[in-house]
Design an enzyme around this catalytic site. Structure first.
Site, short mmCIF file in Angstrom:
data_model
loop_
_atom_site.label_atom_id
_atom_site.label_comp_id
_atom_site.label_asym_id
_atom_site.label_seq_id
_atom_site.Cartn_x
_atom_site.Cartn_y
_atom_site.Cartn_z
N ASP A 34 43.54 40.53 51.24
CA ASP A 34 42.99 40.85 52.56
C ASP A 34 43.62 39.99 53.65
O ASP A 34 43.94 40.46 54.73
CB ASP A 34 41.47 40.63 52.57
CG ASP A 34 40.76 41.63 51.67
OD1 ASP A 34 41.44 42.54 51.15
OD2 ASP A 34 39.53 41.49 51.50
N LEU A 84 35.14 41.49 65.34
CA LEU A 84 34.95 40.15 65.93
C LEU A 84 36.28 39.46 66.17
O LEU A 84 37.19 39.57 65.36
CB LEU A 84 34.13 39.28 64.98
CG LEU A 84 32.64 39.56 64.87
CD1 LEU A 84 32.05 38.74 63.73
CD2 LEU A 84 31.94 39.21 66.18
N LYS A 117 29.22 34.76 57.59
CA LYS A 117 29.94 36.03 57.76
C LYS A 117 30.12 36.62 56.36
O LYS A 117 30.95 36.15 55.58
CB LYS A 117 31.29 35.81 58.44
CG LYS A 117 32.00 37.11 58.76
CD LYS A 117 33.22 36.87 59.64
CE LYS A 117 33.86 38.16 60.10
NZ LYS A 117 34.29 39.05 59.03
N LYS A 316 36.68 31.52 60.86
CA LYS A 316 37.12 31.95 59.52
C LYS A 316 37.51 30.77 58.64
O LYS A 316 38.17 29.84 59.08
CB LYS A 316 38.35 32.86 59.67
CG LYS A 316 38.04 34.17 60.39
CD LYS A 316 37.69 35.26 59.42
CE LYS A 316 38.86 36.19 59.28
NZ LYS A 316 38.60 37.27 58.34
N CYS A 413 51.85 20.47 17.79
CA CYS A 413 52.10 19.92 16.46
C CYS A 413 52.81 20.89 15.52
O CYS A 413 53.17 20.53 14.41
CB CYS A 413 50.78 19.46 15.82
SG CYS A 413 49.67 20.81 15.43
N CYS A 428 44.60 26.05 17.26
CA CYS A 428 45.55 25.33 16.41
C CYS A 428 44.80 25.04 15.11
O CYS A 428 43.68 24.54 15.13
CB CYS A 428 45.95 24.04 17.10
SG CYS A 428 46.74 22.85 16.00
N CYS A 435 47.23 16.84 15.27
CA CYS A 435 47.73 17.45 16.50
C CYS A 435 47.58 16.50 17.70
O CYS A 435 46.47 16.22 18.14
CB CYS A 435 46.97 18.75 16.75
SG CYS A 435 47.50 19.59 18.23
#
Ligand code: IVH
Length: 677
Positions: A34, A84, A117, A316, A413, A428, A435
């Protein structure tokens, strides 16, 4: 810009904007965020203002908002629905206030309202003799679409207002939107049943209102905040915007309760900042604050410019969505071996920061998104939440885009990766003893603020220490010497000493934090606190079987199983014992709290408490079953009095009610297993 160049750029902008309008409103498949659309639109409007002769009838500036579709009846608004003007800084807001003041004959009479808003869809409701007679979209501001049958399905929109002061005919304006939680639940259900999820709450609200079959609209979690009076026939003559909103509330229309009247710029900015802080927890999407001149007479004196009122402005916030490119997808190994795909992005500014990574959660999510490496994607960063990939813009997929596959071996690992049948997350297959990635994550968790809170032991330092084999398990941390730490990259003598001191300080902890720090699967902060409270000491917890674990608040069979498994593992037990041997300690023994110790008793707190807040003290008493009252009477069982206690203490003495000071109170609480740290 010379006229030729301007004409060319305007043509480009018109083509681009009309294309994106079509993608958004007709195809439901936007290609840009947007905010990116708004930037193009703003450029168009600014350029048209410089070259008014170049404005064409097909310019998107000539119709602001959605293309009226042919599928609904057209409605001409009796009073145009405006958009606005916007600002993004205190300076711009100050300029706006100054402009208002400059135009008014009596600027001293002006004050403002601030309200969220809402990021939804503007809708006008016409009530005739109290009955909802018509509902329309804004459309181009002059002409909208008749969506009465759809709006009638929104439960928070009253079909009939009951009041004896209703004007015979009037129009209420507001925003239809989807609350955040409902949006997520809707999407979860949609994904589970193989339907297309909504892109974001706003898009979802717009799409839901445009359904030709209102039964579909009825199945969507829409609601509405009413924020202004469009027009009114008959006697009602409110004086201020806040009166209008209050009257709406009394008539049963849903209004936002964060509306505030404010006097000046400073108060507006305080509101803007406070709402931005609250933004992630509001429960609905907003894109800023609407600031309005409160006095309706002054609003009319200020009037409108073409499509915007002079008496209101939107402040905003940074947009939470943007589009960017996925440059790669990597797989991260978590503390429990979970494998999480992470998108490496071309850096993009979103939600107020530059983002270059987004989580992809798991392989199901990648499949749902249909994501390939190289894709353009919409990403979203709301509040402090980790950035998410919202959707893939398939129309922009490059030819060399690569599908994403789960690796077969752990990137840390090399052990095989497994995907358990009943879980979305791949793992894993090695334990943390094998590890290094799991070990690092476990140690980071151990050091984190809500766990052992080891100041200065950041992620990078943990990684370095594991890589250099200085530490393997949490207990090793407490054996580090200043010299060892000082020898690490980017560490000096002083910071090394600071870390050793922080480690020493961290040894004094609570049982709840210690349990949390162990990183048992499924045991978060709240569960750890429940376990500590229930068992009171570590030995009992370590010895507990699943049946007794299930007695603990919020612990079901799955969590109980994970806890029992954790303590059944000899390595885990060794780590725990090592930590205790290194001097990690908590108030011992934490007594098991008796939740009914004070049931039926009424306590009164008076005077100043110096070691805890009044609220905390109250919560602890309530946890033991007591009622806490604000006044002393013959029914009071006990008074806790701090310095400065006055009439309540006197009354207690008069009625012969026992009184204790804060020190005795803390001793009492600790004796009964309440954690007062
Ligand atoms: S007042 C002329 N109040 O913002 C006055 N609008 O960019 C405009 N919006 O179309 C309406 N929350 O859809 C107002 N609290 C609020 C609002 C709000 C959201 C939307 C509305 C409007 C757009 C203007």
């Amino acid at each position: 810009m010379v006229a030729d160049e301007a004409a060319q750029r305007l043509a480009e902008l018109r083509r681009a904007l009309n294309y994106h309008l079509h993608r958004y409103h007709v195809l439901d498949a936007p290609e840009i965020a947007d905010a990116e659309y708004d930037r193009l639109f703003d450029e168009l409007v600014a350029l048209e203002a410089e070259h008014p002769d170049l404005v064409t009838v097909d310019s998107p500036s000539q119709r602001v908002g959605g293309a009226p579709s042919d599928q609904f009846d057209k409605v001409t608004h009796e009073v145009a629905m405006l958009s606005l003007d916007k600002c993004t800084s205190a300076e711009e807001l100050s300029d706006w206030i100054a402009r208002c003041e400059g135009r008014l004959t009596d600027p001293g009479a002006m004050s403002f309202t601030c309200e969220p808003k809402i990021d939804g869809v503007a809708v006008a409701l016409v009530y005739e003799q109290g009955v909802l007679a018509m509902a329309a979209t804004r459309g181009d501001g002059q002409t909208g679409e008749d969506i009465t049958s759809n709006v009638r399905t929104i439960k928070s929109v009253p079909l009939k207002l009951e009041a004896d002061n209703l004007p015979p005919r009037f129009e209420v304006r507001g925003e239809v939107y989807i609350p955040t939680q409902d949006f997520h639940e809707f999407n979860e259900r949609a994904v589970a049943s193989g339907e297309k999820p909504m892109i974001n709450p706003r898009n979802g609200a717009a799409g839901s209102l445009r359904q030709l079959d209102s039964r579909i609209t009825a199945s969507r979690p829409l609601t509405m905040f009413c924020y202004s009076l469009g027009w009114v026939d008959g006697g009602w003559q409110p004086e201020t915007h806040s009166q209008v909103i209050e009257q709406f509330r009394q008539w049963g229309l849903r209004v936002n309760d964060r509306l505030e009247e404010v006097a000046d710029l400073t108060a507006c900015m305080a509101y803007v900042e406070a709402l931005q802080e609250a933004r992630p927890s509001l429960g609905y999407d907003i894109d800023g604050v609407v600031i309005k001149v409160n006095q309706l007479a002054l609003q009319s004196e200020l009037g409108n410019v073409t499509r915007k009122p002079r008496w209101a402005i939107a402040f905003k916030y940074p947009a939470e969505e943007a589009t960017t490119q996925v440059e790669n997808v990597e797989f991260q190994v978590g503390r429990t071996g979970s494998i999480t795909p992470v998108a490496r992005l071309e850096p993009v500014f979103v939600g107020g920061v530059t983002v270059s990574n987004a989580t992809l959660h798991n392989m199901d999510e990648i499949a749902r998104l249909g994501l390939h490496i190289g894709d353009r994607v919409m990403i979203r960063r709301a509040g402090d939440v980790i950035p998410q990939v919202v959707s893939v813009i398939e129309s922009k997929r490059p030819e060399d885009a690569q599908p994403i596959a789960l690796p077969s071996a752990c990137p840390s690992c090399g052990s095989p990766i497994v995907q358990p049948e009943d879980e979305a997350v791949a793992r894993c297959s090695a334990s943390h003893n094998v590890c290094p990635a799991q070990r690092k994550e476990g140690l980071k968790h151990f050091a984190s603020r809500l766990a052992m809170d080891i100041d200065g032991l950041g992620d990078k330092l943990v990684e370095q220490m594991v890589d250099e084999a200085l530490i393997t398990h949490a207990g090793d941390l407490y054996r580090l010497s200043v010299e060892q730490v000082a020898a690490l990259e980017r560490m000096g003598e002083k910071s090394a000493q600071n870390l050793i001191d922080a480690l020493e300080r961290s040894k004094a902890t609570t049982l709840a934090k210690f349990i949390y720090a162990l990183g048992i699967r499924e045991v978060g902060e709240a569960t750890a606190a429940n376990l500590a409270r229930h068992f009171g000491d570590l030995e009992q917890l370590m010895a507990a079987d699943t049946d007794s674990l299930e007695q603990v608040d919020d612990v079901g069979p799955i969590v109980a199983g994970k806890i029992a498994d954790f303590f059944a593992d000899a390595d885990n037990r060794r780590v725990v014992e090592d930590l205790v041997a290194q001097g990690v300690d908590w108030p011992q023994p934490e007594k098991k709290r008796d939740d009914n110790l004070l049931t039926g008793q009424t306590w009164v707190l008076t005077g100043t408490l110096e070691r805890m807040t009044r609220n905390d003290a109250k919560a602890m008493l309530v946890a033991l079953g007591a009622k806490v009252s604000g006044s002393v009477s013959a029914k009071t069982h006990q008074v806790v009095a701090g310095p400065g206690a006055g009439s309540k203490l006197a009354k207690a003495t008069e009625l012969d009610i026992p009184v204790m000071d804060e020190e005795a109170f803390i001793a009492f609480l600790e004796e009964h297993g309440v954690d007062t740290l």
